[in-house]
Design an enzyme around this catalytic site. Structure first.
Site, PDB file in Angstrom:
ATOM      1  CE  LYS A 128     -22.584-113.551   0.404  1.00  0.00           C
ATOM      2  NZ  LYS A 128     -21.658-113.228   1.128  1.00  0.00           N
ATOM      3  N   GLY A 172     -26.245-103.093  13.426  1.00  0.00           N
ATOM      4  CA  GLY A 172     -26.659-104.636  13.051  1.00  0.00           C
ATOM      5  C   GLY A 172     -26.209-105.521  14.186  1.00  0.00           C
ATOM      6  N   GLY A 203     -26.384-108.304  14.876  1.00  0.00           N
ATOM      7  CA  GLY A 203     -26.389-109.972  14.440  1.00  0.00           C
ATOM      8  C   GLY A 203     -25.102-110.638  14.808  1.00  0.00           C
ATOM      9  CB  ALA A 248     -20.335-109.845  12.048  1.00  0.00           C
ATOM     10  N   GLY A 249     -21.869-108.418  14.364  1.00  0.00           N
ATOM     11  CA  GLY A 249     -22.048-107.385  15.212  1.00  0.00           C
ATOM     12  C   GLY A 249     -21.758-107.577  16.894  1.00  0.00           C
TER      13      GLY A 249
HETATM   14  N1  GLU Z   1     -20.571-114.818   4.525  1.00  0.00           N
HETATM   15  C1  GLU Z   1     -19.169-114.473   4.662  1.00  0.00           C
HETATM   16  C2  GLU Z   1     -18.691-113.324   3.914  1.00  0.00           C
HETATM   17  O1  GLU Z   1     -19.512-112.715   3.358  1.00  0.00           O
HETATM   18  C3  GLU Z   1     -18.144-115.573   4.921  1.00  0.00           C
HETATM   19  C4  GLU Z   1     -18.140-116.318   3.443  1.00  0.00           C
HETATM   20  C5  GLU Z   1     -17.173-117.609   3.574  1.00  0.00           C
HETATM   21  O2  GLU Z   1     -16.819-117.927   4.695  1.00  0.00           O
HETATM   22  O3  GLU Z   1     -17.150-118.416   2.372  1.00  0.00           O
HETATM   23  O4  GLU Z   1     -17.394-113.183   3.940  1.00  0.00           O
END
Ligand code: GLU
Length: 415
Positions: free
Chosen positions: A105, A216, A218, A220-221
């Site tokens: 991350k 939320g 955003g 995804a929501g």
């Molecule tokens: N940010 C997204 C997650 O937390 C996708 C991560 C990705 O596709 O590498 O799952």
């Protein structure tokens, strides 16, 4: 909630799973610590002509199963510990869905809402200039996350390719389709979550046509609000929230109109027919399905006992704390944990990497079909673990994920 340290939470979850799996001390230590961390500063020229220094992170938590994989967040409250936790959760997430990937991350402490488009572009490019040697299709592959989007990925990919003098679109995922992105990535996180809700309804008899709420609103929501009805044959969205507040309408909020309103005004507030309610009240509404789709620690020791939803489908990363997990389990709330419920995004990211590597692009329906297969299988595997070990769903999912990663570490001779 600031009183929880997200990495402490994540570590506690790993150690609990490791204990049940009888892992030895070295493996426990290895899996509860990031493999590689970078903590750096980014000097960025602002539109005013002045330089501003931003604090940034990239953490590769574990790459035993394949290249590290995980998004980049732009958030004012980012710390090394939030990124550690998120990188940790990515490791189990990719393992639960059985992708040949590790977990990572990244993040920048900034408030993207007050940055101009040009400033965001310079910040994104500077981020890649700082860490390009750490990235690569076979090393570490970033994607979008909170407050980053396909445009951010396009700038980052371009900067990376400029530095390396090679086309390698697969180093970033959730790119725009025109520069190597895949069909079906934009709604993948929500779609994956809804597939798991569908499976939960089949397994336990929950009714998806009843009321649901989204914390939320955003990316995804919003997608979940739109897809819930389409994929589950009904359901009434009665409440939603964003960083500015929460709204409620007993008669239902039209998802399409609400998305449109948010796009137009920048918030869900003042949506016609809806009344404003306190943030906390949304989480405690009597709904069949609750989608936490915002940030970490939303469901915690303070409010867990008041959660009335039958199903909690975690589209956010880390929305529930370990103490809250135990309360929800005791109260028969079926939690579909983040590392399973929100795995649709990274699953389609993996499909994007496969397509970029082969230069052959799939139709949208192929993406949907493969995603459905992966998530359904993962849901079933976690169900088996719940039954076998008689543990709550998060611990069951962790047992599946941690066992797979531990095995890869052992086979490599690392532990
Ligand atoms: N940010 C997204 C997650 O937390 C996708 C991560 C990705 O596709 O590498 O799952």
């Amino acid at each position: 909630m600031e009183s929880y340290n997200s990495f402490k939470v994540a570590r506690q979850q790993v150690l609990e799973a490791a204990k049940l799996l009888n892992l030895d001390d070295a493996t426990k230590e290895f899996l509860s610590t990031p493999q590689l961390e970078t903590n750096f500063t980014l000097p960025v020229k602002m539109d005013s002509g002045k330089t501003q220094i931003f604090h940034a992170f990239r953490i590769q938590y574990n790459h035993a199963r394949g290249p590290a994989k995980g998004g980049i967040r732009f958030h004012p409250e980012e710390t090394v510990d939030t990124i550690r936790a998120l990188a940790c959760w990515m490791t189990w997430k990719t393992a639960v869905v059985d992708l040949p990937l590790g977990g990572s991350k990244g993040g920048v402490r900034c408030n993207p809402k007050i940055l101009s488009e040009m400033e965001l572009e310079r910040l994104s490019r500077e981020y890649i200039r700082a860490i390009s040697p750490m990235l690569g299709v076979d090393i570490d592959v970033p994607a979008t996350d909170v407050y980053t989007n396909p445009q951010t990925m396009a700038w980052m990919m371009d900067e990376y390719e400029t530095i390396t003098k090679r086309h390698s679109p697969g180093v970033f995922t959730d790119k725009p389709i025109q520069v190597g992105g895949t069909e079906g990535r934009r709604d993948a996180t929500a779609r994956g979550g809804i597939i798991t809700v569908r499976e939960a309804c089949k397994a336990y008899g929950f009714d998806p046509t009843k009321e649901f709420a989204i914390q939320g609103f955003g990316d995804a929501g919003q997608r979940a609000a739109l897809l819930h009805k389409e994929m589950l044959g009904g359901g009434k969205l009665i409440a939603a929230s964003d960083s500015r507040g929460a709204i409620y309408n007993k008669k239902g909020l039209d998802p399409e109109e609400l998305v449109h309103h948010k796009l137009k005004t920048g918030t869900i507030l003042n949506f016609p027919g809806a009344k404003k309610i306190p943030h906390e009240e949304l989480l405690e509404l009597d709904v069949e399905i609750l989608y936490p789709a915002a940030l970490e620690n939303a469901i915690n020791i303070k409010n867990a006992k008041n959660i009335k939803a039958r199903v909690v489908c975690e589209l956010a990363n880390g929305p529930t704390t370990p103490d809250a997990d135990l309360i929800l389990f005791k109260n028969n709330v079926h939690v579909i944990p983040d590392i399973l419920a929100s795995a649709g995004g990274v699953t389609v990211s993996y499909f994007e990497m496969v397509q970029d590597k082969s230069l052959f692009f799939w139709e949208e329906e192929d993406v949907h079909k493969q995603l459905d297969k992966k998530l359904t299988l993962a849901y079933k595997r976690v169900q088996e673990a719940i039954k076998e070990k008689k543990v709550h769903p998060r611990l069951a999912a962790m047992l599946v994920g941690v066992a797979r990663v531990a095995q890869a570490c052992q086979l490599r001779g690392w532990v």
